[in-house]
Design an enzyme around this catalytic site. Structure first.
Site, PDB file in Angstrom:
ATOM      1  CE1 TYR A   1       0.554   0.913   4.501  1.00 28.54           C
ATOM      2  CE2 TYR A   1      -0.320  -1.307   4.637  1.00 28.54           C
ATOM      3  CZ  TYR A   1       0.329  -0.241   5.225  1.00 28.54           C
ATOM      4  OH  TYR A   1       0.740  -0.324   6.528  1.00 28.54           O
ATOM      5  CB  CYS A   2       1.219   4.346   0.453  1.00 28.09           C
ATOM      6  SG  CYS A   2       1.637   6.096   0.193  1.00 28.09           S
ATOM      7  N   PRO A   3       2.643   2.571  -2.533  1.00 22.86           N
ATOM      8  CG  PRO A   3       2.254   1.709  -4.663  1.00 22.86           C
ATOM      9  CD  PRO A   3       1.554   2.101  -3.397  1.00 22.86           C
TER      10      PRO A   3
ATOM     11  CE  LYS B   1       5.760   0.802   1.776  1.00 26.54           C
ATOM     12  NZ  LYS B   1       4.903   1.425   0.753  1.00 26.54           N
TER      13      LYS B   1
END
Length: 280
Positions: free
Chosen positions: A147-149, A160
């Site tokens: 999420y939110c890469p 991550k």
């Protein structure tokens, strides 16, 4: 490395710890605080500043998230999972904040002269130093199914545990990182995977929302086999600030900074209310 990241070696660091303020501390207050600090650091009335912050069960949406075709249903889902939802008035996508996630803002001066990538790279170096005794495997590259890469995602073995953003206000820049210290990274990712599946369904959208694979996300404790707490990482950060500078000064917002904070906070409340009204 030191020549590239002189940003990390000011004579004095100002330190503000807001990591223990509890559930009543709003993420909107955090963004307003960083804006106020970026202005004073940029003006030279404050030294380079490090601020720690924690928010309980909060989903911070980006502006593109608010444009999902079925955003109202998606937000209802998050609320049903006992998360409060805010929309930040900047780039980026949704992130999960809870008591196991420590946020660090490094506020640097001279944003007009310093390349934006230097701020990101300085934060990457800071975090690698911070955990150098535990691992040398931290890498910075985009984890596309997180999420939110972003380009400066931090990961170990492809999983991550942190993401970095940057907000520039006048002559100062606030480089912000969230660190998944403890808890279950996959559960956090699964929450937002469900959010996007509910909010997008099978609709075609102009914006490319992430196709989240929860298995690519983890907390530091899961990755390192440690039992770190937010307080442990706070102590590490304080030690590193002392190591990188001649002096660390604890100084909260005061004077004109408080006036700026109040103005920015009011603006963010109004903009967030409007964004949520459109959602509802």
């Amino acid at each position: 490395m030191n020549n590239i990241h002189t940003l990390l070696h000011p004579k004095t660091y100002r330190f503000i710890d807001q990591s223990g303020l509890g559930p009543g501390f709003s993420a909107l207050q955090s963004f307003a605080t960083d804006d106020a600090l970026a202005i004073s650091v940029g003006q030279g009335t404050s030294s380079t500043t490090a601020r720690l912050w924690v928010h309980h069960n909060t989903i911070v949406l980006g502006i593109p998230d608010a444009r999902l075709p079925y955003i109202s249903e998606a937000v209802d889902y998050l609320k049903s999972e006992d998360y409060q939802v805010i929309v930040r008035n900047s780039g980026g996508l949704a992130v999960v904040l809870d008591e196991g996630v420590l946020n660090l803002s490094l506020i640097f001066p001279d944003s007009k002269e310093v390349n934006i990538h230097e701020g990101y790279e300085a934060m990457v170096v800071f975090i690698k130093h911070l955990f150098a005794d535990l691992t040398n495997k931290i890498e910075a590259y985009e984890i596309t199914q997180s999420y939110c890469p972003g380009t400066y995602d931090l990961s170990i073995d492809g999983r991550k545990f942190a993401g970095i953003s940057q907000r520039r206000v006048k002559h100062g820049s606030a480089v912000q990182i969230y660190l998944d210290v403890s808890g279950n990274g996959e559960e956090r990712a699964r929450l937002l995977k469900n959010f996007y599946e509910i909010g997008k369904r099978e609709e075609k959208t102009r914006f490319a929302y992430p196709n989240i694979d929860p298995s690519v996300m983890a907390s530091m404790n899961e990755l390192l086999g440690t039992k770190l707490s937010v307080a442990d990482v706070r102590d590490r950060i304080l030690y590193q600030l002392s190591d990188f500078s001649e002096k660390v000064v604890v100084q909260h917002l005061e004077g004109e900074e408080m006036n700026t904070f109040n103005k920015r906070f009011e603006q963010m409340i109004e903009r967030n209310a409007k964004a949520l009204e459109r959602i509802e």
